[in-house]
Write an enzyme that holds these catalytic residues in place. Structure first.
Site, PDB file in Angstrom:
ATOM      1  N   GLU A  84     -16.991  -3.128   5.333  1.00 26.36           N
ATOM      2  CA  GLU A  84     -18.245  -3.870   5.486  1.00 26.36           C
ATOM      3  C   GLU A  84     -17.993  -5.228   6.133  1.00 26.36           C
ATOM      4  O   GLU A  84     -18.750  -5.671   7.005  1.00 26.36           O
ATOM      5  CB  GLU A  84     -18.914  -4.049   4.122  1.00 26.36           C
ATOM      6  CG  GLU A  84     -20.218  -4.832   4.190  1.00 26.36           C
ATOM      7  CD  GLU A  84     -20.864  -5.015   2.826  1.00 26.36           C
ATOM      8  OE1 GLU A  84     -21.949  -5.627   2.765  1.00 26.36           O
ATOM      9  OE2 GLU A  84     -20.283  -4.550   1.823  1.00 26.36           O
TER      10      GLU A  84
ATOM     11  N   GLN B  45     -18.931 -33.243  32.003  1.00 27.05           N
ATOM     12  CA  GLN B  45     -17.639 -32.998  31.360  1.00 27.05           C
ATOM     13  C   GLN B  45     -17.812 -32.518  29.913  1.00 27.05           C
ATOM     14  O   GLN B  45     -17.084 -31.621  29.464  1.00 27.05           O
ATOM     15  CB  GLN B  45     -16.788 -34.261  31.390  1.00 27.05           C
ATOM     16  CG  GLN B  45     -15.358 -34.032  30.887  1.00 27.05           C
ATOM     17  CD  GLN B  45     -14.537 -35.307  30.882  1.00 27.05           C
ATOM     18  OE1 GLN B  45     -14.774 -36.191  30.075  1.00 27.05           O
ATOM     19  NE2 GLN B  45     -13.574 -35.395  31.805  1.00 27.05           N
TER      20      GLN B  45
ATOM     21  N   ALA C  39     -26.789 -12.642  -9.928  1.00 26.51           N
ATOM     22  CA  ALA C  39     -25.430 -12.161  -9.652  1.00 26.51           C
ATOM     23  C   ALA C  39     -25.342 -11.697  -8.208  1.00 26.51           C
ATOM     24  O   ALA C  39     -25.963 -10.700  -7.844  1.00 26.51           O
ATOM     25  CB  ALA C  39     -25.057 -11.024 -10.605  1.00 26.51           C
TER      26      ALA C  39
ATOM     27  N   GLU D 103     -17.340 -18.952   1.538  1.00 27.61           N
ATOM     28  CA  GLU D 103     -16.599 -19.532   0.423  1.00 27.61           C
ATOM     29  C   GLU D 103     -15.855 -18.448  -0.364  1.00 27.61           C
ATOM     30  O   GLU D 103     -14.689 -18.632  -0.762  1.00 27.61           O
ATOM     31  CB  GLU D 103     -17.553 -20.291  -0.499  1.00 27.61           C
ATOM     32  CG  GLU D 103     -18.113 -21.568   0.100  1.00 27.61           C
ATOM     33  CD  GLU D 103     -19.173 -21.332   1.160  1.00 27.61           C
ATOM     34  OE1 GLU D 103     -19.418 -22.240   1.970  1.00 27.61           O
ATOM     35  OE2 GLU D 103     -19.763 -20.220   1.194  1.00 27.61           O
TER      36      GLU D 103
END
Length: 386
Positions: free
Chosen positions: A241, A278, A129, A366
């Site tokens: 956090e 470049q 978890a 995610e």
């Protein structure tokens, strides 16, 4: 122009000297040992650099302006001393004692936390978890005068050094899977054991450990806040956090940019400096603009936080953007360094491996997208411009 007070500018200069004198010279030794020496926390505490926000009676400055912590995080990044996890101790874990603890707990713990004698950690993640707190297996059972704690945690930062750990565990017998207790587990409690100091891809000096709790008797006076309310307490702390993560990532990205700029200006390729090509100019131009925009947004979020208006959604946006842009810069930095970028003697190499965890910890990119997307399609959606 970034807005810092005169006192904060002086604080930055003093903290920079402290890092240069007391932390940076020892970091390679600590990396080899796999842990930052405890003396680093004590030295920071002696100089008033460890915990800024507690009242003076608890050893702090009584200054809750988040810009002080922003300065600390930025200076650690500048000196490439991110493995000294003082911000986790000071600003991520410490406020749980202030915000949810009682007077007795504050008096018992905060002074030694501010002095560096007591080192803090927080334990949420378990082997099965991570971001899904509802999937937590650790459990605390009410035994009358104490809680009986059983379970295990992993990937816990400051896990070896910590003297007091805020442990999240389900409240046994509660109907809701979100009924959690936050328990203060102290070094030496019977049944509390530490596992390995885990070997990681990066940040080798940061002690990251497994923790095991086997019938640990945690006194009722070590419960933070109300029984079963721990999930809501954790949610309150997550926005800050994630802002801390965004601050660090913006600083890391800018430092990596500066290192890469210096390198490509001196590196000769086909008779001219790599900076004259470049492709180099275009890629670096894009990164310079993105990092500047990120810094402006992060500074805006710091102001929102100082005003009490930082939401979980805004914190998620800052964390996602910060860590993704920093990772993009690390990758470009290594690429433009060529073979040198793959060698540990060049700072960009270590920065690349150290930065990788930031797209995972405190909620992965995610999960951040999930939080942001959920807000977008809610009835309460409000854009920054509304």
């Amino acid at each position: 122009m970034r807005q810092f007070t005169e006192e904060q500018v002086l604080f930055r200069a003093a903290y920079r000297r402290f890092i240069e004198q007391e932390i940076a010279p020892h970091l390679e030794t600590w990396r080899e040992a796999g842990i930052v020496d405890r003396s680093a926390f004590r030295k920071a505490g002696e100089r008033g650099f460890l915990m800024i926000w507690p009242d003076e009676q608890f050893g702090g400055m009584g200054e809750n302006d988040f810009r002080y912590e922003q300065i600390i995080i930025e200076e650690l990044a500048r000196a490439r001393c991110n493995e000294f996890y003082a911000p986790l101790h000071s600003r991520l874990v410490g406020p749980y004692l202030q915000n949810f603890g009682n007077d007795e707990q504050r008096k018992r713990f905060l002074p030694k936390c501010a002095s560096g004698e007591t080192i803090l950690a927080i334990a949420m993640t378990e082997p099965g978890a991570g971001s899904d707190l509802a999937g937590m297996k650790s459990v605390s059972r009410d035994m009358g005068d104490h809680y009986l704690l059983n379970g295990s945690k992993t990937y816990i930062s400051n896990g070896i050094n910590a003297d007091v750990i805020v442990v999240a565990a389900k409240l046994d017998g509660a109907e809701s899977p979100y009924a959690l207790n936050l328990l203060l587990v102290e070094r030496g409690m019977d049944g509390f054991e530490r596992g390995r100091n885990l070997k990681k891809m990066g940040q080798p000096a940061q002690d990251t450990a497994e923790l095991f709790f086997n019938d640990v008797k945690v006194p009722k006076e070590n419960l933070l806040g109300e029984p079963g309310k721990g999930f809501y307490y954790l949610m309150e702390g997550l926005a800050e956090e994630r802002l801390m993560g965004a601050v660090g990532s913006a600083a890391n990205a800018r430092h990596a940019f500066d290192l890469t700029r210096d390198f490509v200006m001196s590196r000769q390729v086909m008779g001219e400096a790599l900076s004259q090509k470049q492709n180099t100019q275009f890629r670096m131009a894009e990164m310079d603009a993105e990092i500047d925009m990120l810094q402006v947004y992060v500074d805006h979020c710091v102001q929102l936080h100082n005003d009490g208006r930082l939401t979980p959604n805004i914190g998620a946006k800052a964390k996602m953007l910060g860590t993704e842009i920093a990772w993009k810069m690390m990758d470009l930095g290594v690429q433009l360094h060529g073979g040198a970028g793959y060698m540990q003697e060049y700072p960009i190499c270590r920065m690349f491996s150290d930065e990788r965890i930031n797209r995972i910890l405190a909620g992965s990119s995610e999960i951040m997208r999930y939080i942001i997307g959920r807000d977008i399609f809610s009835d309460n959606y409000v854009s920054l411009l509304d």
